[in-house]
Scaffold this active site. Structure first.
Site, short mmCIF file in Angstrom:
data_model
loop_
_atom_site.label_atom_id
_atom_site.label_comp_id
_atom_site.label_asym_id
_atom_site.label_seq_id
_atom_site.Cartn_x
_atom_site.Cartn_y
_atom_site.Cartn_z
CG ASP A 102 -6.04 -7.26 1.67
OD1 ASP A 102 -5.43 -7.33 2.74
OD2 ASP A 102 -6.83 -6.34 1.38
CE1 TYR A 147 -5.82 -2.31 7.42
CE2 TYR A 147 -4.31 -3.38 8.93
CZ TYR A 147 -5.12 -3.43 7.81
OH TYR A 147 -5.24 -4.59 7.10
CE1 TYR A 230 -9.19 -2.22 6.02
CE2 TYR A 230 -9.56 -0.80 4.12
CZ TYR A 230 -8.77 -1.70 4.80
OH TYR A 230 -7.56 -2.08 4.28
CG HIS A 290 -0.54 -8.06 3.38
ND1 HIS A 290 -1.37 -9.03 3.91
CD2 HIS A 290 -1.37 -7.13 2.83
CE1 HIS A 290 -2.63 -8.69 3.70
NE2 HIS A 290 -2.66 -7.54 3.04
#
Length: 314
Positions: A102, A147, A230, A290
C-alpha cells in the site's frame, strides 16, 4: 508470534517501534500501509526468518506504538525515508531488501531512488512504481467522492471516523478495502457509510486480529495516518530521475481495487512501469485482494522467499 521481539529505537528524535525476528546479515525490512501496522506482516516475518533472514517491521512515525512527530500536520514521505536510513545506520545495516505494501511502497521507492546503495531489492504489494508529486497519481482523474480525495480534505475523515469507536473504523476500512471496486461516496454520504454494519469480516481476518489493530490505532489515533499518506501525496520531493535499478518484484491481486485506478491496469500489464523499474518482475494473483499478504500468506511467502533467495545468491 511469541518469538517476534519488540523494542523502541530512537531515530531523528522519534522512538520507532521495531518488531524483529531472525538473525544474520541478510536483512528484510517490512513497511506497512493503511490501516495496517507492523502486525500486517506477521505471516511474512516468521516465514523469512525461518528461511534464514533477519526480518524487521516498523510502525511508521505516528502509527501504532511509535511516537507521534512533534508536528503531525507537517509529516511527509521524506520523513519516513529518512527514518529508515537512520534506523539502518543505528542498527549497523548497510543494505537490506525492502518489502512494502500500500502506501508503504512510496517510501520504499523513494529509498531505492535516493539511496540505491542501501537497497538489495524491492518487493511491493498492491502498488506499482509511484512517487509523490507531479509524476504520481493523477488526482484529477479520480472519481468525485473517492476515499483518497475525501480523506485529503483536512477535517473530513476526522469527522467521519469520529462517529465510531476505533475498532469499528478499522473494521469498516478492512471490509471496504477488501473489495474489488473503488470506494466512492455520494454527496450525501461519507466513506464510513459505504459499509453495512452487518457485513462480516473477511474470512482470513479474525476478531483477534481486529483487536490487535484496534489497540494499536487506539494508541496512535489517526492524526499522522491521515497526513501521511493522504495529505502529502501532492508534494514534490525533488526527484528528477525516478528510476529503481535494484531487482524488484510487484505482487498484485487481480481483485485489488487498485487495479481500477485510472490507467493502472495498462501501466502494469503493458509493462509501462518497467520504464521506471527495468529489473521488475510482476506476479498477478487471480484471487488476491488489497490485503493479499494476509489473505493468501503461504503463496505470498513463497513468492517473497524465492525472490530473496534468487537475489541473495542462494
Amino acid at each position: 508470534m511469541e518469538k517476534i521481539q519488540h523494542s523502541h529505537v530512537e531515530v531523528r528524535g522519534i522512538k520507532l517501534h521495531v518488531a524483529e525476528i531472525g538473525t544474520g546479515p541478510r536483512v528484510v525490512l517490512f513497511l506497512h500501509g493503511f490501516p495496517e501496522i507492523w502486525y500486517s506482516w506477521r505471516h511474512q516475518m516468521i516465514a523469512v526468518a525461518n528461511a534464514g533472514y533477519r526480518a524487521i517491521a516498523i510502525d511508521f512515525r505516528g502509527y501504532g506504538l511509535s511516537d507521534q512527530p512533534s508536528e503531525p500536520e507537517k509529516a511527509n514521505f521524506k520523513d519516513l525515508v529518512d527514518d529508515v536510513v537512520a534506523l539502518f545506520d543505528l542498527l549497523g545495516i548497510s543494505k537490506a531488501f525492502v518489502v512494502a505494501k500500500d502506501f508503504g511502497a512510496v517510501p520504499a521507492f523513494l529509498l531505492a531512488v535516493i539511496h540505491p546503495d542501501r537497497v538489495s531489492g524491492v518487493i511491493t504489494l498492491g502498488i506499482p512504481f509511484l512517487i509523490p508529486g507531479p509524476v504520481g497519481i493523477q488526482f484529477d482523474l479520480l472519481p468525485k467522492g473517492f476515499y483518497v480525495l475525501r480523506w485529503a480534505e483536512p477535517g473530513r475523515a476526522e469527522a467521519d471516523f469520529g462517529r465510531f469507536d476505533i475498532k469499528t473504523v478499522v473494521r469498516k476500512i478492512y471490509i471496504l478495502f477488501s473489495g474489488s471496486e473503488l470506494q466512492v461516496a455520494g454527496d450525501d454520504k461519507e466513506i464510513m457509510d459505504l459499509v453495512d454494519p452487518s457485513t462480516p469480516l473477511p474470512p482470513w481476518f479474525t476478531e483477534d486480529d481486529l483487536d490487535v489493530y484496534a489497540a494499536l490505532y487506539k494508541n496512535s489515533g489517526f492524526r499522522t495516518a491521515l497526513q501521511v499518506p493522504y495529505r502529502c501525496s501532492q508534494l514534490d520531493y525533488g526527484v528528477t530521475n525516478p528510476k529503481v535499478t535494484a531487482p524488484s518484484l510487484l505482487i498484485m491481486g487481480e481483485k485489488d481495487y487498485f487495479m481500477k485506478f485510472p490507467g493502472m491496469e495498462d501501466y502494469m500489464r503493458k509493462g509501462i512501469v518497467k520504464q521506471f523499474m527495468p529489473n521488475l518482475d510482476i506476479t498477478f494473483m487471480p484471487e488476491g485482494n488489497h490485503f493479499v499478504q494476509e489473505q493468501l500468506p503461504q503463496q505470498v511467502n513463497e513468492l517473497i522467499i524465492n525472490f530473496l533467495n534468487k537475489n541473495s545468491g542462494i
